[in-house]
Design a protein around this motif. Structure first.
Motif, mmCIF file in Angstrom:
data_model
loop_
_atom_site.group_PDB
_atom_site.id
_atom_site.type_symbol
_atom_site.label_atom_id
_atom_site.label_comp_id
_atom_site.label_asym_id
_atom_site.label_seq_id
_atom_site.Cartn_x
_atom_site.Cartn_y
_atom_site.Cartn_z
ATOM 1 N N ILE A 325 0.863 -1.179 0.000
ATOM 2 C CA ILE A 325 0.000 0.000 0.000
ATOM 3 C C ILE A 325 0.903 1.235 0.000
ATOM 4 O O ILE A 325 1.677 1.442 0.925
ATOM 5 C CB ILE A 325 -0.925 0.040 1.239
ATOM 6 C CG1 ILE A 325 -1.731 -1.257 1.357
ATOM 7 C CG2 ILE A 325 -1.843 1.254 1.171
ATOM 8 C CD1 ILE A 325 -2.683 -1.495 0.227
ATOM 9 N N VAL A 326 0.805 2.048 -1.046
ATOM 10 C CA VAL A 326 1.649 3.240 -1.158
ATOM 11 C C VAL A 326 1.053 4.383 -0.357
ATOM 12 O O VAL A 326 1.747 5.067 0.394
ATOM 13 C CB VAL A 326 1.817 3.644 -2.638
ATOM 14 C CG1 VAL A 326 2.643 4.913 -2.762
ATOM 15 C CG2 VAL A 326 2.472 2.520 -3.428
ATOM 16 N N GLN A 327 -0.227 4.620 -0.525
ATOM 17 C CA GLN A 327 -0.912 5.659 0.225
ATOM 18 C C GLN A 327 -2.394 5.336 0.239
ATOM 19 O O GLN A 327 -2.888 4.572 -0.585
ATOM 20 C CB GLN A 327 -0.672 7.040 -0.380
ATOM 21 C CG GLN A 327 -1.111 7.186 -1.825
ATOM 22 C CD GLN A 327 -0.867 8.579 -2.355
ATOM 23 O OE1 GLN A 327 -0.542 9.506 -1.605
ATOM 24 N NE2 GLN A 327 -1.027 8.761 -3.656
ATOM 25 N N GLN A 328 -3.117 5.918 1.201
ATOM 26 C CA GLN A 328 -4.538 5.629 1.340
ATOM 27 C C GLN A 328 -5.231 6.777 2.058
ATOM 28 O O GLN A 328 -4.585 7.586 2.737
ATOM 29 C CB GLN A 328 -4.737 4.343 2.140
ATOM 30 C CG GLN A 328 -4.292 4.477 3.591
ATOM 31 C CD GLN A 328 -4.323 3.170 4.338
ATOM 32 O OE1 GLN A 328 -3.459 2.317 4.148
ATOM 33 N NE2 GLN A 328 -5.314 3.027 5.207
ATOM 34 N N THR A 329 -6.535 6.844 1.893
ATOM 35 C CA THR A 329 -7.315 7.837 2.624
ATOM 36 C C THR A 329 -7.594 7.326 4.033
ATOM 37 O O THR A 329 -7.577 6.117 4.293
ATOM 38 C CB THR A 329 -8.650 8.111 1.911
ATOM 39 O OG1 THR A 329 -9.319 6.867 1.680
ATOM 40 C CG2 THR A 329 -8.436 8.821 0.602
ATOM 41 N N ASP A 330 -7.855 8.256 4.937
ATOM 42 C CA ASP A 330 -8.242 7.875 6.288
ATOM 43 C C ASP A 330 -9.621 7.213 6.243
ATOM 44 O O ASP A 330 -10.468 7.554 5.423
ATOM 45 C CB ASP A 330 -8.307 9.111 7.194
ATOM 46 C CG ASP A 330 -6.937 9.731 7.413
ATOM 47 O OD1 ASP A 330 -5.936 8.994 7.300
ATOM 48 O OD2 ASP A 330 -6.874 10.950 7.673
ATOM 49 N N GLY A 331 -9.820 6.263 7.133
ATOM 50 C CA GLY A 331 -11.128 5.638 7.241
ATOM 51 C C GLY A 331 -11.273 4.336 6.484
ATOM 52 O O GLY A 331 -12.327 3.696 6.563
ATOM 53 N N LEU A 332 -10.251 3.936 5.750
ATOM 54 C CA LEU A 332 -10.329 2.669 5.030
ATOM 55 C C LEU A 332 -10.102 1.510 5.996
ATOM 56 O O LEU A 332 -9.139 1.513 6.769
ATOM 57 C CB LEU A 332 -9.283 2.614 3.913
ATOM 58 C CG LEU A 332 -9.716 3.106 2.534
ATOM 59 C CD1 LEU A 332 -8.556 2.987 1.551
ATOM 60 C CD2 LEU A 332 -10.906 2.318 2.014
ATOM 61 N N SER A 333 -10.952 0.521 5.949
ATOM 62 C CA SER A 333 -10.818 -0.649 6.801
ATOM 63 C C SER A 333 -9.603 -1.471 6.397
ATOM 64 O O SER A 333 -9.346 -1.699 5.213
ATOM 65 C CB SER A 333 -12.083 -1.509 6.691
ATOM 66 O OG SER A 333 -11.873 -2.794 7.246
ATOM 67 N N LEU A 334 -8.851 -1.942 7.377
ATOM 68 C CA LEU A 334 -7.707 -2.809 7.095
ATOM 69 C C LEU A 334 -8.156 -4.116 6.447
ATOM 70 O O LEU A 334 -7.433 -4.706 5.642
ATOM 71 C CB LEU A 334 -6.931 -3.099 8.375
ATOM 72 C CG LEU A 334 -6.159 -1.925 8.994
ATOM 73 C CD1 LEU A 334 -5.429 -2.380 10.238
ATOM 74 C CD2 LEU A 334 -5.184 -1.335 7.990
ATOM 75 N N LYS A 335 -9.371 -4.562 6.766
ATOM 76 C CA LYS A 335 -9.880 -5.785 6.151
ATOM 77 C C LYS A 335 -10.109 -5.578 4.656
ATOM 78 O O LYS A 335 -9.868 -6.469 3.854
ATOM 79 C CB LYS A 335 -11.177 -6.220 6.831
ATOM 80 C CG LYS A 335 -10.986 -6.722 8.259
ATOM 81 C CD LYS A 335 -12.293 -7.207 8.856
ATOM 82 C CE LYS A 335 -12.092 -7.745 10.268
ATOM 83 N NZ LYS A 335 -13.371 -8.213 10.861
ATOM 84 N N TRP A 336 -10.578 -4.392 4.287
ATOM 85 C CA TRP A 336 -10.770 -4.102 2.863
ATOM 86 C C TRP A 336 -9.425 -4.156 2.137
ATOM 87 O O TRP A 336 -9.302 -4.750 1.072
ATOM 88 C CB TRP A 336 -11.390 -2.723 2.678
ATOM 89 C CG TRP A 336 -12.746 -2.550 3.282
ATOM 90 C CD1 TRP A 336 -13.504 -3.511 3.891
ATOM 91 C CD2 TRP A 336 -13.499 -1.342 3.337
ATOM 92 N NE1 TRP A 336 -14.686 -2.968 4.326
ATOM 93 C CE2 TRP A 336 -14.710 -1.650 4.008
ATOM 94 C CE3 TRP A 336 -13.277 -0.050 2.904
ATOM 95 C CZ2 TRP A 336 -15.690 -0.682 4.233
ATOM 96 C CZ3 TRP A 336 -14.251 0.913 3.132
ATOM 97 C CH2 TRP A 336 -15.438 0.598 3.787
ATOM 98 N N LEU A 337 -8.418 -3.499 2.740
ATOM 99 C CA LEU A 337 -7.101 -3.471 2.107
ATOM 100 C C LEU A 337 -6.485 -4.862 2.051
ATOM 101 O O LEU A 337 -5.777 -5.199 1.097
ATOM 102 C CB LEU A 337 -6.187 -2.523 2.878
ATOM 103 C CG LEU A 337 -6.612 -1.044 2.878
ATOM 104 C CD1 LEU A 337 -5.653 -0.222 3.723
ATOM 105 C CD2 LEU A 337 -6.676 -0.498 1.464
ATOM 106 N N ALA A 338 -6.775 -5.684 3.062
ATOM 107 C CA ALA A 338 -6.253 -7.047 3.060
ATOM 108 C C ALA A 338 -6.827 -7.842 1.894
ATOM 109 O O ALA A 338 -6.122 -8.623 1.243
ATOM 110 C CB ALA A 338 -6.585 -7.734 4.381
ATOM 111 N N LEU A 339 -8.111 -7.662 1.621
ATOM 112 C CA LEU A 339 -8.730 -8.354 0.490
ATOM 113 C C LEU A 339 -8.076 -7.942 -0.826
ATOM 114 O O LEU A 339 -7.833 -8.767 -1.712
ATOM 115 C CB LEU A 339 -10.232 -8.047 0.445
ATOM 116 C CG LEU A 339 -11.087 -8.655 1.561
ATOM 117 C CD1 LEU A 339 -12.500 -8.108 1.478
ATOM 118 C CD2 LEU A 339 -11.100 -10.169 1.476
ATOM 119 N N VAL A 340 -7.783 -6.650 -0.954
ATOM 120 C CA VAL A 340 -7.192 -6.139 -2.186
ATOM 121 C C VAL A 340 -5.777 -6.678 -2.374
ATOM 122 O O VAL A 340 -5.416 -7.192 -3.443
ATOM 123 C CB VAL A 340 -7.188 -4.599 -2.189
ATOM 124 C CG1 VAL A 340 -6.322 -4.062 -3.321
ATOM 125 C CG2 VAL A 340 -8.606 -4.067 -2.316
#
Length: 407
Positions: A325-340
């Motif tokens: 993950i290079v950068q992300q907005t605040d409020g994104l669930s870690l579970k969502w990012l894990a799926l990606v």
């Protein structure tokens, strides 16, 4: 990235794992125009597109665009500056601002379609992209149709760009969940390409149908046979223009095999790939993402964009490594990012004749579409969630194949 966008719609149940939040391995920055294609001056583009200086570039472009509008500059310059400024807004996550920039530019310049058909079509496409990213997928389809009208205003109706834009209408229908309409559109364009003697157009349309049917077959077995039949039709076409599509459906066929035969089928598909010197990576397989577990709670319904940039590298054998993950907005669930990140890690690309890993950068936007509340006519954001992927990667250049090892 068509295969990825289609497979994201299918339903599976992956096990979430912790996403990679460590410092990525020299992640690429977006160096080519998102809306206009390859930048002929790569080094200048790279210097201007660094994430660090993107804010400064955006401010300068806004000043140039305001001055252009005030001076009633030629429409082509207006369009170029508008698109360049909107691209910086997209990269910085200002989707609503980018949409306003495009709507205003379209209002000023749509009437020049006969004189500047390609430029005005680019305006419509960019407007549709921002409509989709801000939760208005139906307006994305309207913009795709407007882009066709613009192209037809100044180009021959048999121009390949007209046919390609017609495929984008099918893509917009697919995003809206209108599967039958999308398949009908792809079939129509395939027939038109065949009649016009344009095998690349025919292949692109048939491949879209095969991939969509294959994605549906993951959840609905009744689509397996239609997907297999479309794949066989592509494999039966020996035109050189069909080469990348033949390679693509080989993996598709393997993924449609029963689970017990699937690993052997995948290895056989990879062994049967035809050599392709196209430097653009060809995605053969991406496990589907299940978005129903990413729903927003009532307190999270928001029109503010939620997104993350994911970098990774594609090895010459087609395997993926160094997903970060290079950068992300605040409020994104870690579970969502894990799926990606799990989905990206498990992808497989077609092998290529190169010696170095290929850097890639993708924007994942998590979108809650707008909807009208029953009995109130008040527009709100849906509690459902969909994912849109925007490729921000630099366009790879052709390179010489690795020399053969002497026997």
């Amino acid at each position: 990235m068509l295969i990825l966008a289609l497979l994201l719609q299918a339903q599976v149940r992956p096990e979430p794992v912790a996403p990679a939040l460590t410092q990525p391995r020299n992640p690429p920055v977006p160096v080519e125009s998102i809306f206009r294609g390859d930048d002929p001056n790569l080094e200048a583009a790279k210097a201007q597109s660094s994430i660090v200086v993107m804010g400064q570039r955006s401010k300068r472009l806004k000043q140039d665009l305001d001055a252009c509008i005030a001076q009633h500059c030629p429409p082509q310059r207006d369009i170029n500056l508008s698109l360049a400024y909107a691209e910086t807004q997209l990269v910085m996550g200002d989707y609503h601002g980018g949409r306003e920039t495009m709507l205003a530019a379209r209002k000023r310049n749509a009437r020049y379609a006969a004189e500047l058909p390609i430029d005005v079509a680019d305006l419509h496409r960019a407007t549709g992209l921002f409509a989709n990213l801000t939760g208005h997928p139906n307006q994305n389809k309207t913009s795709a149709i407007d882009a066709i009208d613009a192209l037809k205003s100044g180009l021959p109706h048999a121009d390949t760009r007209v046919y390609t834009q017609r495929l984008e209408i099918g893509d917009a229908m697919r995003r809206e969940g209108k599967i039958d309409m999308a398949l009908s559109q792809y079939e129509k364009v395939a027939h038109q390409g065949r009649e016009a003697g344009l095998p690349e157009i025919e292949g692109m349309a048939m491949f879209r149908s095969a991939v969509l049917l294959g994605a549906l077959a993951y959840a609905l077995p009744r689509f397996t046979r239609p997907a297999q039949e479309e794949a066989k039709a592509i494999l039966a076409n020996t035109s050189p223009a069909f080469l990348p599509f033949r390679n693509g459906v080989r993996m598709l066929q393997a993924r449609l095999e029963p689970a017990s035969r699937r690993p052997a089928a995948i290895e056989a598909a990879l062994a049967g790939m035809e050599p392709d010197d196209n430097p653009q990576p060809m995605l053969l397989f991406a496990p589907p993402l299940k978005t129903e577990n990413m729903g927003f709670g009532a307190a999270q319904r928001t029109a503010d964009p939620l997104w993350a940039d994911v970098s990774f590298f594609i090895a010459p054998d087609g395997k993926v490594s160094d997903v970060s993950i290079v950068q992300q907005t605040d409020g994104l669930s870690l579970k969502w990012l894990a799926l990606v990140t799990k989905q990206v890690q498990e992808r497989r690309y077609a092998p290529q004749r190169r010696t170095r890993d290929l850097p890639r950068l993708e924007r994942y936007s998590f979108i809650a579409d707008t909807q009208t509340e029953t009995r109130s006519r008040i527009r709100t954001n849906s509690a459902g969630l969909r994912i849109e992927v925007t490729d921000l990667s630099p366009v790879p250049r052709p390179s010489a194949a690795a020399p053969a090892t002497p026997s």
